[in-house]
Design a protein around this motif. Structure first.
Motif, mmCIF file in Angstrom:
data_model
loop_
_atom_site.group_PDB
_atom_site.id
_atom_site.type_symbol
_atom_site.label_atom_id
_atom_site.label_comp_id
_atom_site.label_asym_id
_atom_site.label_seq_id
_atom_site.Cartn_x
_atom_site.Cartn_y
_atom_site.Cartn_z
ATOM 1 N N ILE A 180 42.835 44.824 45.227
ATOM 2 C CA ILE A 180 41.952 45.829 45.851
ATOM 3 C C ILE A 180 40.730 45.328 46.489
ATOM 4 O O ILE A 180 39.969 44.580 45.871
ATOM 5 C CB ILE A 180 41.557 47.083 44.573
ATOM 6 N N GLN A 216 37.781 45.809 50.078
ATOM 7 C CA GLN A 216 37.384 46.493 51.509
ATOM 8 C C GLN A 216 37.352 45.655 52.644
ATOM 9 O O GLN A 216 36.645 44.716 52.550
ATOM 10 C CB GLN A 216 36.205 47.310 51.036
ATOM 11 N N THR A 242 44.650 49.052 49.968
ATOM 12 C CA THR A 242 43.261 49.653 50.194
ATOM 13 C C THR A 242 42.935 50.119 51.689
ATOM 14 O O THR A 242 43.205 49.148 52.570
ATOM 15 C CB THR A 242 42.100 48.534 49.798
ATOM 16 N N ALA A 257 38.117 54.641 46.328
ATOM 17 C CA ALA A 257 39.054 53.856 46.920
ATOM 18 C C ALA A 257 39.981 53.149 46.112
ATOM 19 O O ALA A 257 40.991 52.648 46.341
ATOM 20 C CB ALA A 257 38.693 52.667 47.905
#
Length: 340
Positions: free
Chosen positions: A85, A87, A110, A148
């Motif tokens: 995970i 971003q 993600t 998220a």
């Protein structure tokens, strides 16, 4: 910790910075002229700062990186099942990162972030002695929000692995705290890597509180990070202080090998011999990969340490933080197929 409602389907799920590395060779004079501390990591706070340094660097090699991402990619290369995970932004580097990590077999879902800033990048200068000096623009990675998080993915992993680098920005710090709650509620273990002395200088109190609250099951540190966390210059004293506050402590010591303290025993392993150190980028990440893979397979501390040492040695023998050989075959060759 409550008993898990279902058995995990993945060995390790990691949360960390989603970064694309740019590696280039440099001499010590360049490091000094740019005001860097050799062998350390420093943050760059704007795209302009990153662009200015990039313009001064020699020819570079791009490769997806990020500490925790390197670790789960390494576990996947060993035959383990992992998820990540992190971003990225909706840009070219974000696409590169997503493609590369999925290509290793890691589950990565993600959603990319719209707009600025761009996907994180790390400009890594490798000196002739193999030391890496990292300059990181965190970009989109520092905006990982708690919403998220894929709770199902976190609960599917036997171990949740977190990197200290991502503790710096407020938003992902909150996300990691939420992830710890998800993992522990599902009866999973939590592993944490201190990442760098600078992380401890900024968030040492937070890290010590995580240990005091019993929220970390496995702690990874190198020797300097251990000393900083324990607030002492005496290695044995640092070992005693920190090992008393965490069920399993794993410490790497470069050419002096590594050790693990936990479950009523202390295990040590020598560094795996190699012909020449080319680039130390990712050495700790892949050591953690080997150790966690061993633990996920139910192996003892000594065997897990040895797998970590083999993986770290492979990484420092070439430029870049991802394996360039069949790690599973390499470990099988050195330890025997039953252990690998």
């Amino acid at each position: 910790m409550t008993a898990p409602s279902t058995d995990p389907t993945l060995d390790v799920v990691a949360i960390g910075n989603a970064i694309v590395d740019v590696l280039a060779h440099a001499d010590d004079a360049f490091i000094t002229a740019e005001g860097m501390t050799k062998g350390s990591m420093q943050l760059m706070f704007s795209p302009a700062e990153a662009d200015a340094l990039y313009a001064k660097m020699g020819p570079g090699t791009e490769a997806s990186g990020g500490s925790a991402a390197n670790t789960v990619a390494g576990i996947a290369a060993l035959g383990g099942k992992t998820g990540f995970i992190g971003q990225v932004a909706k840009d070219q580097l974000g696409e590169v990162f997503a493609h590369d990590i999925r290509a290793t077999g890691v589950v990565f879902d993600t959603a990319a972030r719209e707009g600025d800033p761009s996907t994180a990048r790390c400009l890594i200068l490798v000196t002739p002695d193999g030391q890496r000096t990292m300059n990181t623009f965190l970009g989109a990675s520092q905006f990982l929000p708690a919403h998220a998080l894929d709770r199902g993915l976190i609960e599917s992993g036997a171990i949740l692995y977190l990197e200290g680098y991502l503790w710096d920005p407020e938003e992902p710090r909150a996300a990691m705290r939420a992830a710890i709650d998800f993992a522990r509620a599902a009866g999973r273990k939590v592993a944490f890597t201190l990442s760098d002395v600078f992380c401890i200088s900024r968030h040492g109190d937070d890290f010590r509180q995580l240990l005091a609250d019993g929220l970390v099951d496995i702690l990874f540190a190198n020797e300097n990070e251990l000393l900083a966390l324990a607030e002492t210059e005496d290695f044995q004293e640092a070992l005693t202080r920190v090992s008393s506050s965490v069920p399993l402590l794993v410490v790497t010591r470069s050419e002096q090998g590594a050790l693990a303290i936990g479950r009523g025993e202390t295990a040590t392993v020598a560094a795996e011999p190699i012909e020449r150190v080319v680039d130390t980028t990712g050495a700790g990440d892949l050591f953690a990969a080997g150790f966690l893979h061993g633990q996920a397979q139910g192996l003892g501390l000594m065997a897990s340490l040895r797998i970590g040492a083999i993986c770290a040695a492979e990484i420092i023998s070439h430029v870049g933080a991802r394996p360039m050989v069949d790690l599973k075959a390499l470990v099988a060759e050195k330890l025997g197929a039953a252990v690998a």
